[in-house]
Design a protein around this motif. Structure first.
Motif, PDB file in Angstrom:
ATOM      1  N   ALA A  48      -7.453 -15.321 -24.001  1.00 43.22           N
ATOM      2  CA  ALA A  48      -7.405 -15.524 -25.180  1.00 43.22           C
ATOM      3  C   ALA A  48      -8.894 -15.176 -25.825  1.00 43.22           C
ATOM      4  N   GLY A  49      -9.619 -14.155 -25.128  1.00 43.69           N
ATOM      5  CA  GLY A  49     -11.057 -13.853 -25.539  1.00 43.69           C
ATOM      6  C   GLY A  49     -11.952 -14.915 -25.272  1.00 43.69           C
ATOM      7  N   TYR A  50     -13.147 -14.996 -25.918  1.00 44.39           N
ATOM      8  CA  TYR A  50     -14.190 -15.717 -25.650  1.00 44.39           C
ATOM      9  C   TYR A  50     -15.008 -15.877 -27.050  1.00 44.39           C
ATOM     10  N   CYS A  51     -15.580 -17.241 -27.149  1.00 39.91           N
ATOM     11  CA  CYS A  51     -16.594 -17.273 -28.140  1.00 39.91           C
ATOM     12  C   CYS A  51     -18.006 -16.902 -28.051  1.00 39.91           C
ATOM     13  N   ASP A  52     -18.480 -16.045 -28.898  1.00 41.44           N
ATOM     14  CA  ASP A  52     -19.960 -15.734 -28.799  1.00 41.44           C
ATOM     15  C   ASP A  52     -20.780 -16.524 -29.646  1.00 41.44           C
ATOM     16  N   GLU A  53     -21.742 -17.249 -29.064  1.00 46.67           N
ATOM     17  CA  GLU A  53     -22.505 -18.197 -29.869  1.00 46.67           C
ATOM     18  C   GLU A  53     -23.313 -17.618 -31.039  1.00 46.67           C
ATOM     19  N   SER A  54     -23.889 -15.986 -30.756  1.00 41.88           N
ATOM     20  CA  SER A  54     -24.978 -15.588 -31.372  1.00 41.88           C
ATOM     21  C   SER A  54     -24.346 -14.476 -32.504  1.00 41.88           C
ATOM     22  N   VAL A  55     -23.101 -13.755 -31.969  1.00 39.14           N
ATOM     23  CA  VAL A  55     -22.745 -12.998 -32.907  1.00 39.14           C
ATOM     24  C   VAL A  55     -21.200 -13.178 -33.219  1.00 39.14           C
ATOM     25  N   ASP A 459     -32.941  -9.440 -15.533  1.00 39.70           N
ATOM     26  CA  ASP A 459     -33.999  -8.763 -14.877  1.00 39.70           C
ATOM     27  C   ASP A 459     -35.338  -8.964 -15.603  1.00 39.70           C
ATOM     28  N   ARG A 460     -35.665  -9.928 -15.952  1.00 40.00           N
ATOM     29  CA  ARG A 460     -37.179 -10.367 -16.464  1.00 40.00           C
ATOM     30  C   ARG A 460     -37.570  -9.420 -17.595  1.00 40.00           C
ATOM     31  N   CYS A 461     -36.802  -8.542 -18.269  1.00 38.39           N
ATOM     32  CA  CYS A 461     -37.328  -7.769 -19.396  1.00 38.39           C
ATOM     33  C   CYS A 461     -36.112  -7.217 -20.165  1.00 38.39           C
ATOM     34  N   GLY A 462     -34.923  -7.402 -19.968  1.00 37.52           N
ATOM     35  CA  GLY A 462     -33.837  -7.001 -20.612  1.00 37.52           C
ATOM     36  C   GLY A 462     -32.775  -8.260 -21.274  1.00 37.52           C
ATOM     37  N   LEU A 463     -32.003  -7.737 -22.237  1.00 37.71           N
ATOM     38  CA  LEU A 463     -31.411  -8.821 -22.658  1.00 37.71           C
ATOM     39  C   LEU A 463     -29.855  -8.702 -22.541  1.00 37.71           C
ATOM     40  N   ALA A 464     -29.010  -9.699 -22.106  1.00 35.25           N
ATOM     41  CA  ALA A 464     -27.663  -9.696 -21.815  1.00 35.25           C
ATOM     42  C   ALA A 464     -26.968 -10.998 -22.266  1.00 35.25           C
ATOM     43  N   SER A 465     -25.630 -10.896 -22.268  1.00 32.78           N
ATOM     44  CA  SER A 465     -24.956 -12.246 -22.763  1.00 32.78           C
ATOM     45  C   SER A 465     -24.460 -12.859 -21.581  1.00 32.78           C
ATOM     46  N   VAL A 466     -24.510 -14.198 -21.399  1.00 32.98           N
ATOM     47  CA  VAL A 466     -24.218 -14.837 -20.225  1.00 32.98           C
ATOM     48  C   VAL A 466     -23.308 -16.100 -20.627  1.00 32.98           C
ATOM     49  N   PRO A 467     -22.510 -16.470 -19.784  1.00 40.92           N
ATOM     50  CA  PRO A 467     -21.655 -17.499 -20.011  1.00 40.92           C
ATOM     51  C   PRO A 467     -22.406 -19.118 -19.975  1.00 40.92           C
ATOM     52  N   ILE A 468     -22.044 -19.834 -20.774  1.00 43.47           N
ATOM     53  CA  ILE A 468     -23.030 -20.966 -21.123  1.00 43.47           C
ATOM     54  C   ILE A 468     -22.302 -22.425 -20.964  1.00 43.47           C
ATOM     55  N   GLY A 469     -22.624 -23.391 -20.130  1.00 44.39           N
ATOM     56  CA  GLY A 469     -22.324 -24.401 -20.110  1.00 44.39           C
ATOM     57  C   GLY A 469     -23.283 -25.429 -20.523  1.00 44.39           C
ATOM     58  N   ILE A 470     -22.974 -26.664 -20.941  1.00 45.40           N
ATOM     59  CA  ILE A 470     -23.819 -27.625 -21.766  1.00 45.40           C
ATOM     60  C   ILE A 470     -23.886 -28.931 -21.115  1.00 45.40           C
ATOM     61  N   GLN A 471     -25.116 -29.530 -20.934  1.00 39.82           N
ATOM     62  CA  GLN A 471     -24.961 -31.095 -20.458  1.00 39.82           C
ATOM     63  C   GLN A 471     -25.810 -32.003 -21.552  1.00 39.82           C
ATOM     64  N   LEU A 472     -24.955 -33.017 -21.963  1.00 42.08           N
ATOM     65  CA  LEU A 472     -25.485 -33.579 -22.871  1.00 42.08           C
ATOM     66  C   LEU A 472     -25.612 -35.158 -22.580  1.00 42.08           C
ATOM     67  N   PHE A 473     -26.401 -36.010 -23.299  1.00 44.92           N
ATOM     68  CA  PHE A 473     -26.605 -37.453 -22.901  1.00 44.92           C
ATOM     69  C   PHE A 473     -26.553 -38.407 -23.986  1.00 44.92           C
ATOM     70  N   ALA A 474     -26.278 -39.613 -23.636  1.00 48.11           N
ATOM     71  CA  ALA A 474     -26.020 -40.747 -24.863  1.00 48.11           C
ATOM     72  C   ALA A 474     -26.825 -41.904 -24.053  1.00 48.11           C
TER      73      ALA A 474
END
Length: 542
Positions: A48-55, A459-474
């Motif tokens: 199904a592809g993936y969702c890109d948060e920034s683009v 690598d401390r100086c480049g830019l890449a897209s990585v998969p992201i999980g989220i933790q939220l609180f109530a």
């Protein structure tokens, strides 16, 4: 500013956004998988592809990320390296650590914490839906917790299977009848979730035992704000400190009829895996951090021993797993517990939060019952759905579970074992099938979680897209729940994290989460962006 100057500025901004988008796309690696580790395309979930948060789908930077994309494009590779170094130095200076568990010797050695300098941006619209879903889910789980340790109508009516409750390792029989003052029995709730390819958020883990993650979220905001101050000022994400102040206030209000209540943060020991977070949170809330050596039950009350004196304790913010809190009523081998704590809690002499037995809500078998319990207990459709799961105690779901062992994440409801179906050999799958056939109620199969992708320093100086999980609180707040306007993200790229989601937060690079009240309108000028990191003003964008 003349029309020509405005046009030139817009052209420059457009080029810098395009440079950010192309560098982000060039940095995409085939490491963003579904949770079980099966890639499908360059960066997403199978099929199904993936969702890109920034683009967006056209390759254009989303408006919400406009200011951030321009700042990063202006920094260039060298500037990103400086930014990452500032974050690492701040972490070292503040002594922020996270555990690195050596399973061979069962010890936890602190190591420097790791947080990505680039925050995860959430729009006001996304946050409105998330907050509403988290608030409702908190109310629902609170209703379940109240009923299970009270009248048990959900069990007698058949709404909830008894095996899910009494077979759960989080169920504490001795906690029956223990209540917390006020309208809510669930004081703090957290959940792990991710955005799927259809754009919707789904929960893959509920957190109800201890408030782990809140301290790291607050510490992460301080670190990123210090490293990227001008961007923070421009974007102006919703602050986290009001949530901390409310947490302090609600802990004080949890005391039973005390003019000046004594609140303590109960830690297993200074050598605990999350020792830094416990120290940080206790300091942020302004309460003493104590362990079992500091506490004693005397004259029907819990007392804090300090400098030859003792004071009555009214509220305990628990960081010790419930089964280890009292060696008399619970686990006799508990080294971190206080003898008699369960008894004084049952008699109302002290308030323990989260309440003993709240770990039941983390049972993987419970998620499948939540939609119908939401309709029955709240009269509402569930807003924030769980990742699809299949409980072996139900005949129809067990058939699906057995037929799809090689594609699911398999979890035990009794001992916490987690198995990644695709990683099992044929012999292991056959053995597991036999165990599920014999005691189906002890097993749950869950679809692998999908993760959206977001920019990250590589690598401390480049830019890449990585998969992201989220933790939220109530947080329980006078009859309802208030959601922290932010949280803690994590890089979900490593295979270990995908197959063992319970260890995601301690072994992954974290991310600060910025909740924006509105999309960033006009990004700061190029000159201002180049001053974000001292010493990088002359670095040309790349």
């Amino acid at each position: 500013m003349t029309l020509g100057e405005r046009w030139q500025e817009e052209v420059t901004a457009t080029r810098e956004r395009a440079r950010f988008a192309s560098s982000r796309a060039a940095g995409v690696e085939s490491t963003a998988y579904a949770e079980c580790g099966r890639p499908a395309d360059a960066c997403g979930a199978h099929g199904a592809g993936y969702c890109d948060e920034s683009v967006d789908a056209r390759g254009m930077v989303r408006p919400l990320w406009g200011a951030l994309s321009r700042a990063l494009a202006c920094l260039g590779h060298d500037g990103l390296g400086v930014l990452d170094s500032r974050v690492r130095r701040r972490i070292a200076a503040d002594g922020i650590t996270s555990p690195e568990t050596d399973t061979a010797v069962e010890t936890a050695t602190p190591r420097p914490w790791c947080i990505d300098p680039i925050p995860l941006m959430l729009s006001a619209a996304d946050w409105t839906r998330l907050a509403a879903g988290l608030e409702q889910r908190s109310r629902l789980l609170d209703a379940v917790l109240t009923d299970v340790y009270g009248p048990r109508r959900t069990l007698s009516s058949g709404l909830l299977a008894p095996e899910v409750v009494f077979g759960s390792r989080g169920y504490i029989r001795a906690a029956h009848g223990i209540t917390v003052p006020g309208h809510n029995q669930l004081f703090i709730y957290g959940c792990d979730l991710s955005r799927w390819s259809d754009g919707r958020f789904r929960v893959f883990a509920d957190r109800a035992r201890i408030p782990s993650g809140i301290g790291y979220a607050a510490a992460g905001r301080e670190v990123v704000a210090a490293a990227f101050p001008e961007l923070l000022e421009h974007v102006n994400p919703r602050p986290l400190m009001p949530f901390a102040r409310m947490m302090r206030s609600m802990l004080i209000e949890s005391a039973r009829a005390a003019d000046e209540p004594v609140v303590v943060v109960f830690s297993p020991s200074v050598c605990a895996e999350t020792a830094f977070e416990q120290v940080y949170l206790a300091s942020m809330l302004g309460f003493p951090l104590v362990d079992s050596a500091d506490l004693v039950v005397s004259d029907g009350a819990l007392r804090l021993r300090s400098f030859g004196r003792s004071r009555r304790v009214d509220v305990v913010l628990r960081w010790v797993d419930a089964e280890f809190t009292d060696p008399l009523d619970l686990c006799q081998e508990a080294r971190f517990g206080v003898p008699g704590l369960v008894d004084v809690a049952r008699r109302g002499a002290v308030t323990v939060v989260n309440t003993l037995g709240s770990g039941l809500l983390e049972s993987p078998a419970l998620a499948g019952f939540l939609p119908r319990m939401s309709r029955a207990l709240l009269g509402e459709e569930l807003l924030l759905e769980s990742v699809p799961s299949y409980w072996g105690g139900d005949d129809r779901e067990r058939k699906y579970l057995l037929a799809n062992l090689d594609t699911l994440i398999i979890r035990s409801t009794v001992d916490g074992v987690i198995l990644s179906g695709p990683e099992l050999s044929r012999a292991q799958r056959d053995s597991l099938k036999s165990r599920i056939d014999a005691c189906g109620w002890q097993w749950v199969g869950r679809e692998p979680a999908q993760f959206s992708v977001a920019p990250s320093v590589r690598d401390r100086c480049g830019l890449a897209s990585v998969p992201i999980g989220i933790q939220l609180f109530a947080l329980a707040h006078r009859g309802g729940y208030t959601v922290m306007p932010g949280g803690l993200g994590h890089n979900a790229a490593r295979p270990l994290q995908r197959s063992l989601p319970d260890r995601v937060m301690t072994e992954a690079a974290a991310k600060d989460i910025w909740v924006c009240s509105a999309p960033s309108a006009a990004p700061p000028s190029a000159e201002r962006d180049q001053r974000v990191i001292p010493g990088t003003a002359g670095i040309p964008p790349r």
